[in-house]
Design a protein around this motif. Structure first.
Motif, PDB file in Angstrom:
ATOM      1  N   SER A  16       0.762  -1.159   0.040  1.00 38.16           N
ATOM      2  CA  SER A  16       0.138  -0.043   0.020  1.00 38.16           C
ATOM      3  C   SER A  16       0.788   1.281   0.038  1.00 38.16           C
ATOM      4  O   SER A  16       1.871   1.217   0.865  1.00 38.16           O
ATOM      5  CB  SER A  16      -1.018   0.069   1.344  1.00 38.16           C
ATOM      6  OG  SER A  16      -1.317   1.208   1.587  1.00 38.16           O
ATOM      7  N   THR A  17       0.641   2.252  -0.676  1.00 40.19           N
ATOM      8  CA  THR A  17       1.344   3.381  -0.739  1.00 40.19           C
ATOM      9  C   THR A  17       1.354   4.137   0.439  1.00 40.19           C
ATOM     10  O   THR A  17       2.224   4.847   1.021  1.00 40.19           O
ATOM     11  CB  THR A  17       1.009   4.664  -1.926  1.00 40.19           C
ATOM     12  OG1 THR A  17      -0.573   4.403  -1.963  1.00 40.19           O
ATOM     13  CG2 THR A  17       1.143   3.986  -3.300  1.00 40.19           C
ATOM     14  N   GLN A  36      -0.912  -2.179  -6.082  1.00 40.08           N
ATOM     15  CA  GLN A  36      -0.889  -2.397  -4.558  1.00 40.08           C
ATOM     16  C   GLN A  36      -1.337  -3.926  -4.271  1.00 40.08           C
ATOM     17  O   GLN A  36      -2.335  -4.198  -5.025  1.00 40.08           O
ATOM     18  CB  GLN A  36      -1.811  -1.580  -3.995  1.00 40.08           C
ATOM     19  CG  GLN A  36      -1.301   0.164  -4.099  1.00 40.08           C
ATOM     20  CD  GLN A  36      -2.324   1.036  -3.292  1.00 40.08           C
ATOM     21  OE1 GLN A  36      -1.682   1.914  -2.381  1.00 40.08           O
ATOM     22  NE2 GLN A  36      -3.474   0.808  -3.538  1.00 40.08           N
ATOM     23  N   ARG A  40      -5.521  -0.234   0.801  1.00 37.01           N
ATOM     24  CA  ARG A  40      -6.488  -0.060   1.934  1.00 37.01           C
ATOM     25  C   ARG A  40      -7.345   0.952   1.829  1.00 37.01           C
ATOM     26  O   ARG A  40      -7.299   2.059   1.201  1.00 37.01           O
ATOM     27  CB  ARG A  40      -5.428   0.537   2.989  1.00 37.01           C
ATOM     28  CG  ARG A  40      -4.654  -0.346   3.603  1.00 37.01           C
ATOM     29  CD  ARG A  40      -3.307   0.352   4.139  1.00 37.01           C
ATOM     30  NE  ARG A  40      -3.537   0.981   5.523  1.00 37.01           N
ATOM     31  CZ  ARG A  40      -2.742   1.057   6.272  1.00 37.01           C
ATOM     32  NH1 ARG A  40      -1.683   0.009   6.178  1.00 37.01           N
ATOM     33  NH2 ARG A  40      -2.798   1.820   7.509  1.00 37.01           N
ATOM     34  N   GLY A  41      -8.660   0.746   2.420  1.00 37.70           N
ATOM     35  CA  GLY A  41      -9.877   1.546   2.317  1.00 37.70           C
ATOM     36  C   GLY A  41      -9.786   1.793   3.719  1.00 37.70           C
ATOM     37  O   GLY A  41      -9.117   1.743   4.658  1.00 37.70           O
ATOM     38  N   ARG A  42     -11.000   2.342   4.466  1.00 40.54           N
ATOM     39  CA  ARG A  42     -11.319   2.766   5.832  1.00 40.54           C
ATOM     40  C   ARG A  42     -11.867   1.589   6.481  1.00 40.54           C
ATOM     41  O   ARG A  42     -12.116   0.547   5.853  1.00 40.54           O
ATOM     42  CB  ARG A  42     -12.550   3.806   5.822  1.00 40.54           C
ATOM     43  CG  ARG A  42     -12.145   5.001   5.562  1.00 40.54           C
ATOM     44  CD  ARG A  42     -13.298   5.978   5.459  1.00 40.54           C
ATOM     45  NE  ARG A  42     -14.260   5.561   4.998  1.00 40.54           N
ATOM     46  CZ  ARG A  42     -15.898   5.530   5.609  1.00 40.54           C
ATOM     47  NH1 ARG A  42     -16.026   6.077   6.813  1.00 40.54           N
ATOM     48  NH2 ARG A  42     -16.969   5.004   5.077  1.00 40.54           N
ATOM     49  N   ARG A  45     -10.932  -2.057   5.411  1.00 38.65           N
ATOM     50  CA  ARG A  45     -11.470  -2.560   4.169  1.00 38.65           C
ATOM     51  C   ARG A  45     -10.329  -2.495   2.907  1.00 38.65           C
ATOM     52  O   ARG A  45      -9.421  -1.709   3.246  1.00 38.65           O
ATOM     53  CB  ARG A  45     -12.712  -1.751   3.658  1.00 38.65           C
ATOM     54  CG  ARG A  45     -13.906  -2.136   4.365  1.00 38.65           C
ATOM     55  CD  ARG A  45     -14.981  -1.623   3.842  1.00 38.65           C
ATOM     56  NE  ARG A  45     -15.191  -0.026   4.122  1.00 38.65           N
ATOM     57  CZ  ARG A  45     -15.858   0.782   4.347  1.00 38.65           C
ATOM     58  NH1 ARG A  45     -16.969   0.076   5.142  1.00 38.65           N
ATOM     59  NH2 ARG A  45     -15.812   1.939   4.620  1.00 38.65           N
ATOM     60  N   GLU A  48      -8.952  -2.400  -4.206  1.00 36.83           N
ATOM     61  CA  GLU A  48      -8.459  -3.120  -5.439  1.00 36.83           C
ATOM     62  C   GLU A  48      -8.514  -2.728  -6.845  1.00 36.83           C
ATOM     63  O   GLU A  48      -9.411  -1.689  -7.265  1.00 36.83           O
ATOM     64  CB  GLU A  48      -9.722  -4.484  -5.718  1.00 36.83           C
ATOM     65  CG  GLU A  48     -10.373  -4.947  -4.174  1.00 36.83           C
ATOM     66  CD  GLU A  48      -9.467  -5.978  -3.942  1.00 36.83           C
ATOM     67  OE1 GLU A  48      -8.610  -6.448  -4.416  1.00 36.83           O
ATOM     68  OE2 GLU A  48      -9.753  -6.389  -2.667  1.00 36.83           O
ATOM     69  N   LYS A 106     -18.796   4.594  -7.816  1.00 35.26           N
ATOM     70  CA  LYS A 106     -17.858   5.059  -7.177  1.00 35.26           C
ATOM     71  C   LYS A 106     -16.439   4.948  -7.798  1.00 35.26           C
ATOM     72  O   LYS A 106     -16.038   3.919  -8.550  1.00 35.26           O
ATOM     73  CB  LYS A 106     -17.479   4.207  -5.794  1.00 35.26           C
ATOM     74  CG  LYS A 106     -16.453   4.788  -5.060  1.00 35.26           C
ATOM     75  CD  LYS A 106     -16.371   4.162  -3.520  1.00 35.26           C
ATOM     76  CE  LYS A 106     -14.993   4.184  -2.976  1.00 35.26           C
ATOM     77  NZ  LYS A 106     -15.100   3.833  -1.532  1.00 35.26           N
ATOM     78  N   ASN A 126     -10.107   5.331 -10.156  1.00 37.49           N
ATOM     79  CA  ASN A 126     -10.045   4.315 -11.350  1.00 37.49           C
ATOM     80  C   ASN A 126      -9.948   4.666 -12.798  1.00 37.49           C
ATOM     81  O   ASN A 126     -10.733   5.676 -13.179  1.00 37.49           O
ATOM     82  CB  ASN A 126     -11.379   3.580 -11.257  1.00 37.49           C
ATOM     83  CG  ASN A 126     -11.568   2.888  -9.732  1.00 37.49           C
ATOM     84  OD1 ASN A 126     -10.534   2.269  -9.258  1.00 37.49           O
ATOM     85  ND2 ASN A 126     -12.852   2.790  -9.456  1.00 37.49           N
TER      86      ASN A 126
HETATM   87  C1  BT5 Z   1     -12.023   4.545   0.493  1.00 31.18           C
HETATM   88  O1  BT5 Z   1     -12.134   3.352   1.584  1.00 31.18           O
HETATM   89  O2  BT5 Z   1     -12.699   4.557  -0.520  1.00 31.18           O
HETATM   90  C2  BT5 Z   1     -10.447   4.731   0.456  1.00 31.18           C
HETATM   91  C3  BT5 Z   1      -9.585   4.270  -0.603  1.00 31.18           C
HETATM   92  C4  BT5 Z   1      -8.308   4.738  -0.614  1.00 31.18           C
HETATM   93  C5  BT5 Z   1      -7.396   4.112  -1.710  1.00 31.18           C
HETATM   94  C6  BT5 Z   1      -6.120   4.506  -1.945  1.00 31.18           C
HETATM   95  S1  BT5 Z   1      -5.236   3.863  -3.196  1.00 31.18           S
HETATM   96  C7  BT5 Z   1      -3.736   4.762  -2.661  1.00 31.18           C
HETATM   97  C8  BT5 Z   1      -3.765   4.548  -1.295  1.00 31.18           C
HETATM   98  N1  BT5 Z   1      -3.062   3.576  -0.701  1.00 31.18           N
HETATM   99  C9  BT5 Z   1      -3.949   2.772  -0.182  1.00 31.18           C
HETATM  100  O3  BT5 Z   1      -3.489   1.750   0.088  1.00 31.18           O
HETATM  101  N2  BT5 Z   1      -4.997   3.147   0.010  1.00 31.18           N
HETATM  102  C10 BT5 Z   1      -5.225   4.550  -0.773  1.00 31.18           C
HETATM  103  P1  BT5 Z   1     -13.580   2.871   1.741  1.00 31.18           P
HETATM  104  O4  BT5 Z   1     -14.656   3.898   1.704  1.00 31.18           O
HETATM  105  O5  BT5 Z   1     -13.550   1.952   2.834  1.00 31.18           O
HETATM  106  O6  BT5 Z   1     -14.123   1.921   0.498  1.00 31.18           O
HETATM  107  C11 BT5 Z   1     -13.680   0.633   0.267  1.00 31.18           C
HETATM  108  C12 BT5 Z   1     -14.786  -0.322  -0.308  1.00 31.18           C
HETATM  109  O7  BT5 Z   1     -14.892   0.560  -1.882  1.00 31.18           O
HETATM  110  C13 BT5 Z   1     -14.246  -1.660  -0.386  1.00 31.18           C
HETATM  111  O8  BT5 Z   1     -14.917  -2.270   0.524  1.00 31.18           O
HETATM  112  C14 BT5 Z   1     -15.092  -2.161  -1.495  1.00 31.18           C
HETATM  113  O9  BT5 Z   1     -16.512  -2.139  -1.524  1.00 31.18           O
HETATM  114  C15 BT5 Z   1     -14.919  -0.770  -2.577  1.00 31.18           C
HETATM  115  N3  BT5 Z   1     -13.754  -0.785  -3.586  1.00 31.18           N
HETATM  116  C16 BT5 Z   1     -12.521  -1.409  -3.462  1.00 31.18           C
HETATM  117  N4  BT5 Z   1     -12.009  -1.100  -4.646  1.00 31.18           N
HETATM  118  C17 BT5 Z   1     -12.420  -0.075  -5.462  1.00 31.18           C
HETATM  119  C18 BT5 Z   1     -12.187   0.588  -6.455  1.00 31.18           C
HETATM  120  N5  BT5 Z   1     -11.246   0.270  -7.062  1.00 31.18           N
HETATM  121  N6  BT5 Z   1     -13.284   1.406  -6.917  1.00 31.18           N
HETATM  122  C19 BT5 Z   1     -14.369   1.480  -6.321  1.00 31.18           C
HETATM  123  N7  BT5 Z   1     -14.691   1.060  -4.999  1.00 31.18           N
HETATM  124  C20 BT5 Z   1     -13.894   0.148  -4.528  1.00 31.18           C
END
Ligand code: BT5
Length: 231
Positions: A16-17, A36, A40-42, A45, A48, A106, A126
């Motif tokens: 993860s960055t 990656q 990571r998300g929040r 989560r 991908e 999204k 994306n």
């Molecule tokens: C987010 O979390 O939306 C924050 C995402 C941040 C990603 C960036 S990438 C660069 C940096 N390095 C990291 O490791 N992270 C940051 P959240 O609201 O928790 O959304 C996560 C949810 O979005 C997942 O549970 C999926 O349902 C969905 N998801 C996963 N990958 C996705 C994608 N590529 N596009 C849209 N939705 C996605």
């Protein structure tokens, strides 16, 4: 005005960055990855994206204690929306607290994580995923508009927009960038449930909280949480 994007580290692949940002570097330090393995998300989560298909980066910010740092994911979302609207000529919405939406899908996500007294802000956009490479309710520039976009050009525009919005926020808080947020509010008028509270969203308030009309003229504001809404 802080310069965002320097120094810069580019990696082909990483977990993860977010984890590669060295918080001892000056504000503005940037890490960009092609892929990656554990994005990571929040709330634990995952995020991908196949290699080479998304813009994935993290940037180091060192804001003072006020305005409140959790607002930074909204500030980042505003900057992403600015860039995408200018690039695509389409209107983009922000779904509280950290999703960027195009055509109800999204298209980008922002993550502000506090570390060592600093904030590591991660953004994923994306770009060229095909529908089968995207999670449910997600879209890419390509899947939603049929267009291609150059990730490096997007990044450079986005860093400029982020610098602009971040500087305004540092000086005047969320109020100073609210015109980029209020009109783009995806949830306004929608029936939602957040933290067990159900109602219709009235707005994102000037502190970045979600305000929900809870019936009988009673409004509830929510600081953080997961929003459930009907598609
Ligand atoms: C987010 O979390 O939306 C924050 C995402 C941040 C990603 C960036 S990438 C660069 C940096 N390095 C990291 O490791 N992270 C940051 P959240 O609201 O928790 O959304 C996560 C949810 O979005 C997942 O549970 C999926 O349902 C969905 N998801 C996963 N990958 C996705 C994608 N590529 N596009 C849209 N939705 C996605």
């Amino acid at each position: 005005m802080p310069r965002l994007g320097e120094p810069r580290l580019d990696v082909e692949s990483c977990e993860s960055t977010q984890l590669l940002v060295d918080t001892s570097l000056p504000e503005g330090a940037l890490v960009v990855a092609d892929h990656q393995t554990a994005g990571r998300g929040r709330l634990g989560r995952s995020w991908e994206a196949p290699a080479g298909a998304a813009l994935l980066f993290s940037i180091l910010l060192k804001p003072p204690p006020e305005p409140p740092a959790p607002q930074l994911s909204l500030v980042a979302g505003i900057a992403v929306a600015d860039t995408l609207e200018r690039t695509l000529g389409l209107s983009v919405q922000l779904k509280w607290p950290n999703d960027v939406m195009l055509r109800r899908m999204k298209i980008a996500g922002c993550l502000a994580e506090a570390r060592d007294g600093a904030v590591v802000l991660g953004i994923g956009v994306n770009v060229s995923q095909t529908p089968d490479q995207l999670p449910e309710n997600a879209g890419s520039i390509r899947s939603l508009t049929g267009r291609t976009a150059d990730r490096e050009e997007l990044l450079s525009m986005l860093l400029g927009d982020l610098e602009h919005r971040y500087t305004a926020w540092l000086a005047g808080g969320l109020d100073a960038v609210y015109e980029g947020l209020g009109p783009r509010d995806f949830l306004r008028g929608r029936q939602v449930t957040v933290n067990g509270v159900s109602g219709v969203v009235t707005m994102i308030d000037r502190e970045g909280r979600l305000e929900i009309a809870h019936g009988h003229g009673e409004n509830v504001t929510v600081e953080s949480g997961e929003v459930l809404y009907a598609q």
